[in-house]
Design a protein around this motif. Structure first.
Motif, PDB file in Angstrom:
ATOM      1  N   LYS A 106       0.921  -1.300  -0.208  1.00 12.98           N
ATOM      2  CA  LYS A 106       0.193  -0.179  -0.162  1.00 12.98           C
ATOM      3  C   LYS A 106       1.165   1.055   0.167  1.00 12.98           C
ATOM      4  N   THR A 108       0.441   5.113   0.590  1.00 13.30           N
ATOM      5  CA  THR A 108       0.644   6.053   1.503  1.00 13.30           C
ATOM      6  C   THR A 108       1.217   7.580   1.223  1.00 13.30           C
ATOM      7  N   GLN A 109       0.371   8.543   2.063  1.00 13.43           N
ATOM      8  CA  GLN A 109       0.266   9.833   2.402  1.00 13.43           C
ATOM      9  C   GLN A 109       2.246   9.561   2.774  1.00 13.43           C
ATOM     10  N   LYS A 138      -3.397   5.052  -9.453  1.00 15.48           N
ATOM     11  CA  LYS A 138      -4.737   5.309  -9.334  1.00 15.48           C
ATOM     12  C   LYS A 138      -4.845   5.737  -7.871  1.00 15.48           C
ATOM     13  N   GLN A 139      -5.806   5.851  -7.363  1.00 19.10           N
ATOM     14  CA  GLN A 139      -6.357   5.910  -5.739  1.00 19.10           C
ATOM     15  C   GLN A 139      -7.773   4.155  -6.915  1.00 19.10           C
ATOM     16  N   THR A 144     -12.093   7.384 -10.371  1.00 19.53           N
ATOM     17  CA  THR A 144     -11.519   7.991  -9.848  1.00 19.53           C
ATOM     18  C   THR A 144     -10.297   8.771 -10.761  1.00 19.53           C
ATOM     19  N   ASN A 195       0.751  15.159  -1.152  1.00 18.74           N
ATOM     20  CA  ASN A 195      -1.546  16.168  -1.416  1.00 18.74           C
ATOM     21  C   ASN A 195      -1.188  17.640  -1.296  1.00 18.74           C
ATOM     22  N   PHE A 223      -1.759  12.431  -5.212  1.00 20.77           N
ATOM     23  CA  PHE A 223      -2.340  12.136  -3.869  1.00 20.77           C
ATOM     24  C   PHE A 223      -3.958  12.400  -3.911  1.00 20.77           C
ATOM     25  N   ASP A 226      -7.049   8.226   0.406  1.00 23.96           N
ATOM     26  CA  ASP A 226      -6.867   5.957   0.328  1.00 23.96           C
ATOM     27  C   ASP A 226      -5.155   5.689   0.170  1.00 23.96           C
ATOM     28  N   ARG A 227      -4.994   5.531  -0.994  1.00 24.40           N
ATOM     29  CA  ARG A 227      -3.910   5.411  -1.682  1.00 24.40           C
ATOM     30  C   ARG A 227      -3.406   5.194  -3.049  1.00 24.40           C
ATOM     31  N   VAL A 228      -2.732   4.817  -3.448  1.00 27.40           N
ATOM     32  CA  VAL A 228      -2.169   4.955  -4.495  1.00 27.40           C
ATOM     33  C   VAL A 228      -1.210   3.837  -5.086  1.00 27.40           C
ATOM     34  N   ARG A 229      -2.112   3.439  -6.399  1.00 26.49           N
ATOM     35  CA  ARG A 229      -1.559   1.787  -6.489  1.00 26.49           C
ATOM     36  C   ARG A 229      -1.611   2.423  -8.368  1.00 26.49           C
TER      37      ARG A 229
END
Length: 261
Positions: A106, A108-109, A138-139, A144, A195, A223, A226-229
């Motif tokens: 995952k 995350t920020q 993407k999120q 999204t 962000n 961002f 949730d998260r970046v995938r």
């Protein structure tokens, strides 16, 4: 992957971690380094290397199944002109995420991640006047917006490959696609998940020992929530006006994921 391409990627990763975009002097002073978190093989892990597989979601072309599969040391994404996504104005054969066993990584920020891999773009996979994406960030979730896209786009009739940050509204870089057709190209991509203006990216393409492009952007939005995938494969619009859509494929190999810690 050839020994020479492995050497090129190994040399890139062997450089100072402080070269990572967006890395503060304070962090660099504490000897931050890239730690490998993901190293699947097509022959060993197959499609189990990914969080999800989006192979003909609309079941538009059963005779073409599977469109996404492992072959030797490569992952292959096959696209036929008859293939349709659930939105019938476009086509999609993609995989998402970095799976490790029964879990997945995952992003995350505040985290900084790096992906290295090699891609083979045949001359049948052409740049188009509308979108043709071969990598996205993407999120997770339906509807999204893409955060990062690596795309094949025609610009004034010229085939190019580019990296865009749609949320930030930033073109990171663009270079000619023709010299990269029908050969392996090494990709080195870094992202600091942040962000507003807290994010950054770096995008490097190499052909053999030649650096084709090396572009960075800091102070950008990477961002949503949730998260970046990550996503890989072929995702393209049917609205192309250049006559460039044809049966084609994309090959990926030696996918690696690293976190800066």
């Amino acid at each position: 992957m050839s020994a020479s391409r492995r050497a090129v990627l190994g040399a890139a990763l062997g450089g100072a971690a402080g070269a990572a975009v967006g890395l503060s002097a304070a962090t660099s002073a504490h000897a931050a380094s890239w730690q490998q978190k993901w190293a699947p093989t097509a022959s060993g892990d197959g499609l189990g290397a990914f969080e999800t597989v989006e192979d003909d979601r609309a079941d538009s072309h059963p005779a073409g199944h599977p469109h996404i599969y492992a072959t030797g040391n490569d992952w292959r994404f096959t696209m036929h002109t008859v293939d349709r996504d659930t939105s019938t104005d476009r086509q999609r054969q993609e995989v998402t995420g970095l799976r490790t066993g029964s879990s997945y990584l995952k992003w995350t920020q505040g985290q900084t991640w790096r992906l290295t891999y090699s891609m083979y773009i045949p001359s049948s996979l052409k740049a188009t006047t509308t979108f043709t994406h071969i990598m996205q960030m993407k999120q997770p979730g339906n509807g999204t917006s893409p955060i990062v896209v690596q795309s094949l786009r025609r610009v004034n009739g010229v085939q190019t490959i580019e990296l865009n940050l749609p949320v930030a509204g930033v073109l990171v870089g663009r270079t000619d696609l023709d010299p990269l057709h029908d050969r392996w190209t090494d990709v080195d991509f870094q992202i600091k998940v942040g962000n507003g203006t807290a994010g950054s990216v770096r995008w490097i393409l190499k052909s053999g020992s030649t650096t084709v492009i090396d572009e960075s952007r800091t102070g950008v939005d990477t961002f949503l929530a949730d998260r970046v995938r990550p996503k890989w494969g072929i995702y393209r619009s049917l609205g192309d006006t250049s006559g460039s859509l044809q049966d084609t494929y994309l090959l990926l190999t030696d996918l690696r994921g690293y976190q800066l810690v």
